[in-house]
Design an enzyme around this catalytic site. Structure first.
Site, mmCIF file in Angstrom:
data_model
loop_
_atom_site.group_PDB
_atom_site.id
_atom_site.type_symbol
_atom_site.label_atom_id
_atom_site.label_comp_id
_atom_site.label_asym_id
_atom_site.label_seq_id
_atom_site.Cartn_x
_atom_site.Cartn_y
_atom_site.Cartn_z
ATOM 1 N N VAL A 1 0.834 -1.116 0.052
ATOM 2 C CA VAL A 1 0.173 0.281 -0.081
ATOM 3 C C VAL A 1 0.691 1.274 0.190
ATOM 4 C CG1 VAL A 1 -1.698 1.261 1.414
ATOM 5 C CG2 VAL A 1 -2.250 -1.377 0.860
ATOM 6 N N HIS B 1 3.502 3.734 6.312
ATOM 7 C CA HIS B 1 2.292 2.929 7.735
ATOM 8 C C HIS B 1 3.237 2.654 8.122
ATOM 9 C CE1 HIS B 1 2.146 0.336 3.400
ATOM 10 N NE2 HIS B 1 2.531 -0.517 4.893
ATOM 11 N N MET B 2 3.649 2.703 10.023
ATOM 12 C CA MET B 2 4.401 1.656 10.641
ATOM 13 C C MET B 2 3.815 0.738 11.177
ATOM 14 S SD MET B 2 5.748 3.773 14.026
ATOM 15 C CE MET B 2 6.996 4.136 13.449
HETATM 16 P P1 5GP Z 1 2.635 -3.042 3.649
HETATM 17 O O1 5GP Z 1 3.349 -4.544 2.746
HETATM 18 O O2 5GP Z 1 2.862 -2.302 2.633
HETATM 19 O O3 5GP Z 1 4.211 -2.790 4.264
HETATM 20 O O4 5GP Z 1 1.893 -3.912 4.107
HETATM 21 C C1 5GP Z 1 0.030 -3.053 4.160
HETATM 22 C C2 5GP Z 1 -0.484 -3.481 5.064
HETATM 23 O O5 5GP Z 1 -1.969 -3.021 4.957
HETATM 24 C C3 5GP Z 1 -0.777 -5.142 5.148
HETATM 25 O O6 5GP Z 1 0.362 -5.696 6.356
HETATM 26 C C4 5GP Z 1 -2.436 -5.434 4.761
HETATM 27 O O7 5GP Z 1 -2.837 -6.732 5.232
HETATM 28 C C5 5GP Z 1 -2.837 -3.943 4.974
HETATM 29 N N1 5GP Z 1 -4.268 -3.816 4.552
HETATM 30 C C6 5GP Z 1 -4.374 -3.865 2.811
HETATM 31 N N2 5GP Z 1 -5.627 -3.035 2.527
HETATM 32 C C7 5GP Z 1 -6.102 -2.863 4.235
HETATM 33 C C8 5GP Z 1 -7.325 -2.570 4.139
HETATM 34 O O8 5GP Z 1 -8.651 -2.361 3.852
HETATM 35 N N3 5GP Z 1 -8.247 -2.430 5.933
HETATM 36 C C9 5GP Z 1 -6.901 -2.967 6.524
HETATM 37 N N4 5GP Z 1 -7.347 -2.637 8.162
HETATM 38 N N5 5GP Z 1 -5.490 -2.591 6.378
HETATM 39 C C10 5GP Z 1 -5.169 -3.282 5.043
#
Ligand code: 5GP
Length: 116
Positions: free
Chosen positions: A97, A101-102
């Protein structure tokens, strides 16, 4: 102009999320697919796509992410045992995403940092 992600909609309350903290600078909510008993995402309300896009202007909000992480860890009862803070960047970092985000992960021993 950076493209908004689903996280902007969560910040604005346009789609549901289990929000545990929100103020003018940051929003924190439970990860939809938790990787540990506690798995919370703490994000700036301002859209910053990746860590590569961070500028000196963002120092206050990024420092605030840590202050909020420590507060939430206390609330979750995991501060003393410990936890892990992770921020992924781009493809090799596993970022999915593109709104920084942390990840706050805890509630059990987390094992080695990297699985390659
Ligand atoms: P990344 O891989 O980008 O570091 O982490 C993205 C995180 O966002 C993942 O752990 C995934 O489960 C979470 N995530 C993705 N879409 C959503 C959503 O719509 N709602 C919530 N609460 N978490 C999400």
């Amino acid at each position: 102009m950076a493209e908004e992600t689903i996280f902007s909609k969560i910040i604005r309350g346009e789609i549901p999320a289990n929000i545990v903290f929100q103020d003018d600078l940051v929003t924190a909510f439970r990860d939809i697919s938790p990787q540990a008993p506690t798995h919370i995402l703490i994000i700036p309300n301002k859209l910053i796509p990746t860590v590569n896009d961070v500028t000196a202007e963002d120092e206050q909000v990024l420092g605030h992410l840590f202050v909020v992480a420590a507060k939430i860890a206390q609330q979750e009862g995991i501060a003393e045992d410990g936890y892990r803070l992770v921020m992924n960047c781009n493809k090799h970092g596993g970022q999915e995403v593109f709104h920084i985000h942390m990840h706050l992960l805890g509630g059990k021993p987390l094992g080695p940092l990297l699985s390659l």
